[in-house]
Scaffold this motif. Structure first.
Motif, mmCIF file in Angstrom:
data_model
loop_
_atom_site.group_PDB
_atom_site.id
_atom_site.type_symbol
_atom_site.label_atom_id
_atom_site.label_comp_id
_atom_site.label_asym_id
_atom_site.label_seq_id
_atom_site.Cartn_x
_atom_site.Cartn_y
_atom_site.Cartn_z
ATOM 1 N N SER A 100 0.976 -1.263 0.163
ATOM 2 C CA SER A 100 0.014 0.113 0.204
ATOM 3 C C SER A 100 0.843 1.308 -0.006
ATOM 4 O O SER A 100 0.347 2.264 -0.164
ATOM 5 C CB SER A 100 -0.849 -0.056 1.209
ATOM 6 O OG SER A 100 -0.160 0.120 2.385
ATOM 7 N N ALA A 101 2.326 1.172 -0.018
ATOM 8 C CA ALA A 101 3.060 2.259 -0.012
ATOM 9 C C ALA A 101 4.365 2.172 -0.527
ATOM 10 O O ALA A 101 4.724 0.989 -0.320
ATOM 11 C CB ALA A 101 3.469 2.876 1.573
ATOM 12 N N ASP A 102 4.838 3.123 -1.147
ATOM 13 C CA ASP A 102 6.017 2.830 -1.955
ATOM 14 C C ASP A 102 7.255 2.488 -0.972
ATOM 15 O O ASP A 102 7.232 3.122 0.000
ATOM 16 C CB ASP A 102 6.441 4.029 -2.799
ATOM 17 C CG ASP A 102 7.696 3.974 -3.512
ATOM 18 O OD1 ASP A 102 8.774 4.188 -2.961
ATOM 19 O OD2 ASP A 102 7.564 3.502 -4.694
ATOM 20 N N PHE A 103 8.210 1.611 -1.340
ATOM 21 C CA PHE A 103 9.192 1.279 -0.176
ATOM 22 C C PHE A 103 9.971 2.496 0.092
ATOM 23 O O PHE A 103 10.463 2.503 1.188
ATOM 24 C CB PHE A 103 10.191 0.275 -1.126
ATOM 25 C CG PHE A 103 11.383 -0.016 -0.176
ATOM 26 C CD1 PHE A 103 11.461 -1.088 0.717
ATOM 27 C CD2 PHE A 103 12.676 0.559 -0.606
ATOM 28 C CE1 PHE A 103 12.427 -1.198 1.476
ATOM 29 C CE2 PHE A 103 13.819 0.205 0.386
ATOM 30 C CZ PHE A 103 13.830 -0.960 1.555
ATOM 31 N N SER A 122 9.559 12.696 15.020
ATOM 32 C CA SER A 122 9.954 11.914 13.811
ATOM 33 C C SER A 122 9.091 12.270 12.596
ATOM 34 O O SER A 122 9.372 12.114 11.495
ATOM 35 C CB SER A 122 9.825 10.469 14.375
ATOM 36 O OG SER A 122 10.522 10.122 15.562
ATOM 37 N N LEU A 123 7.870 12.255 13.031
ATOM 38 C CA LEU A 123 6.851 12.457 11.857
ATOM 39 C C LEU A 123 7.031 13.868 11.234
ATOM 40 O O LEU A 123 6.866 14.044 10.042
ATOM 41 C CB LEU A 123 5.341 12.595 12.269
ATOM 42 C CG LEU A 123 5.006 11.087 12.682
ATOM 43 C CD1 LEU A 123 3.606 11.202 13.686
ATOM 44 C CD2 LEU A 123 4.821 10.098 11.646
ATOM 45 N N ILE A 124 7.394 15.270 11.943
ATOM 46 C CA ILE A 124 7.844 16.284 11.446
ATOM 47 C C ILE A 124 9.124 16.067 10.521
ATOM 48 O O ILE A 124 9.162 16.579 9.264
ATOM 49 C CB ILE A 124 8.115 17.365 12.508
ATOM 50 C CG1 ILE A 124 6.935 17.793 12.882
ATOM 51 C CG2 ILE A 124 8.901 18.350 11.914
ATOM 52 C CD1 ILE A 124 6.989 18.680 14.314
ATOM 53 N N LYS A 125 10.126 15.447 10.942
ATOM 54 C CA LYS A 125 11.117 15.203 10.063
ATOM 55 C C LYS A 125 10.846 14.249 8.705
ATOM 56 O O LYS A 125 11.194 14.837 7.732
ATOM 57 C CB LYS A 125 12.469 14.111 10.866
ATOM 58 C CG LYS A 125 13.606 13.954 10.036
ATOM 59 C CD LYS A 125 14.553 13.413 10.847
ATOM 60 C CE LYS A 125 15.848 12.982 10.124
ATOM 61 N NZ LYS A 125 16.611 14.529 9.684
ATOM 62 N N PHE A 126 9.997 13.325 8.855
ATOM 63 C CA PHE A 126 9.657 12.774 7.957
ATOM 64 C C PHE A 126 8.942 13.559 6.815
ATOM 65 O O PHE A 126 9.138 13.530 5.544
ATOM 66 C CB PHE A 126 8.673 11.413 8.034
ATOM 67 C CG PHE A 126 8.082 10.808 6.924
ATOM 68 C CD1 PHE A 126 8.753 10.113 6.151
ATOM 69 C CD2 PHE A 126 6.536 11.124 6.959
ATOM 70 C CE1 PHE A 126 8.087 9.692 4.933
ATOM 71 C CE2 PHE A 126 5.810 10.537 5.817
ATOM 72 C CZ PHE A 126 6.694 10.090 4.843
ATOM 73 N N ILE A 127 7.852 14.520 7.343
ATOM 74 C CA ILE A 127 7.180 15.171 6.593
ATOM 75 C C ILE A 127 8.080 16.255 5.607
ATOM 76 O O ILE A 127 7.915 16.530 4.540
ATOM 77 C CB ILE A 127 6.094 16.054 7.316
ATOM 78 C CG1 ILE A 127 4.857 15.085 7.849
ATOM 79 C CG2 ILE A 127 5.415 17.010 6.498
ATOM 80 C CD1 ILE A 127 4.156 15.656 8.992
ATOM 81 N N ASN A 128 8.936 16.653 6.362
ATOM 82 C CA ASN A 128 9.977 17.574 5.618
ATOM 83 C C ASN A 128 10.789 17.086 4.807
ATOM 84 O O ASN A 128 10.997 17.469 3.628
ATOM 85 C CB ASN A 128 10.846 18.375 6.757
ATOM 86 C CG ASN A 128 10.135 19.534 7.758
ATOM 87 O OD1 ASN A 128 9.134 19.975 7.351
ATOM 88 N ND2 ASN A 128 10.819 19.472 8.688
ATOM 89 N N LYS A 143 11.044 3.453 3.989
ATOM 90 C CA LYS A 143 12.085 3.672 4.260
ATOM 91 C C LYS A 143 12.394 5.037 5.145
ATOM 92 O O LYS A 143 13.173 4.959 6.190
ATOM 93 C CB LYS A 143 13.021 3.448 3.419
ATOM 94 C CG LYS A 143 14.429 3.135 3.712
ATOM 95 C CD LYS A 143 14.800 1.880 4.647
ATOM 96 C CE LYS A 143 16.157 1.553 4.912
ATOM 97 N NZ LYS A 143 16.300 0.442 5.848
ATOM 98 N N GLU A 144 11.931 6.070 4.485
ATOM 99 C CA GLU A 144 12.174 7.320 5.081
ATOM 100 C C GLU A 144 11.490 7.446 6.376
ATOM 101 O O GLU A 144 12.079 7.981 7.467
ATOM 102 C CB GLU A 144 11.606 8.368 3.985
ATOM 103 C CG GLU A 144 12.472 8.576 2.852
ATOM 104 C CD GLU A 144 13.759 9.477 3.166
ATOM 105 O OE1 GLU A 144 13.988 9.949 4.263
ATOM 106 O OE2 GLU A 144 14.509 9.546 2.137
#
Length: 206
Positions: free
Chosen positions: A124-127, A192-198, A131-132
């Motif tokens: 359901s999501a790109d690898f 973590s989620l903020i880093k991923f979003i950026n 990973k990011e």
């Protein structure tokens, strides 16, 4: 306000509506369908604290979108395939060109993971997105990460799976990371989620 004060404030937001939503400019949508105690077919289901607050916090600091269920309808939106929550979800996704949905859930503290990604066994999501997201958690000391074990993705993930150009991840967060008495843990989830979003924004703006 401090991080703790903000999270308490966001967690206690109420509405007369069954769902609350806000649309941001970033094409990522966070959902939280289990923010309230529920009675499903006569059985009691606990709320999943701070999934609501995380959605609202990320909207404030990253301009992502959210859809949050805050009233019990007697239907579990992550089990029933045809409830109104998912009808509203699909409408928001299509009308706002959402590219990634992260469906937030809370697991019991006895689970042997800090966070777990449900992606229908990586379908359901790109690898690269998976990973990011994993790397963002690891960099913020959220270390015990599982994939599709035991939660592979419920009705929300399955409902969005066939949409073209939309990735979806069910993100289970252990209770130990959704507890303001362990403020650092909850803050590490948000960091973590903020880093991923950026990182997601940077990658897609190249």
């Amino acid at each position: 306000m401090s991080f703790k004060e903000e999270m308490e404030f966001f967690e206690n937001i109420e509405s007369d509506e069954i769902y609350i939503s806000k649309i941001g400019n970033i094409p990522i949508l966070f959902t939280a369908p289990h923010t309230m105690p529920q009675f499903i077919n006569g059985n009691f289901k606990n709320a999943e604290p701070y999934t609501k607050a995380i959605c609202i916090y990320l909207n404030k600091y990253c301009d992502t979108s959210y859809l949050i269920k805050i009233k019990d309808t007697g239907v579990d939106s992550n089990r029933d395939n045809h409830d109104d929550f998912k009808k509203e979800l699909i409408k928001i996704v299509k009308e706002n060109n959402i590219k990634l949905v992260i469906d937030l859930h809370g697991s019991k503290k006895e689970r042997e993971f800090d966070v777990e990604f449900g992606t229908l066994n990586n379908l359901s999501a790109d690898f690269s997105i998976i990973k990011e997201l994993e790397e963002a958690f690891l960099e913020n000391n959220v270390l015990n990460i599982e994939h599709n074990n035991p939660f592979k993705g419920g009705a929300i993930t399955q409902y969005l799976y066939n949409l073209k150009d939309v990735d979806v991840i069910q993100l289970e967060i252990n209770e130990n990371y959704r507890d303001l008495s362990k403020e650092e843990n909850l803050e590490n989830i948000c960091k973590s989620l903020i880093k991923f979003i950026n990182q997601y924004i940077d990658y897609n703006n190249r």
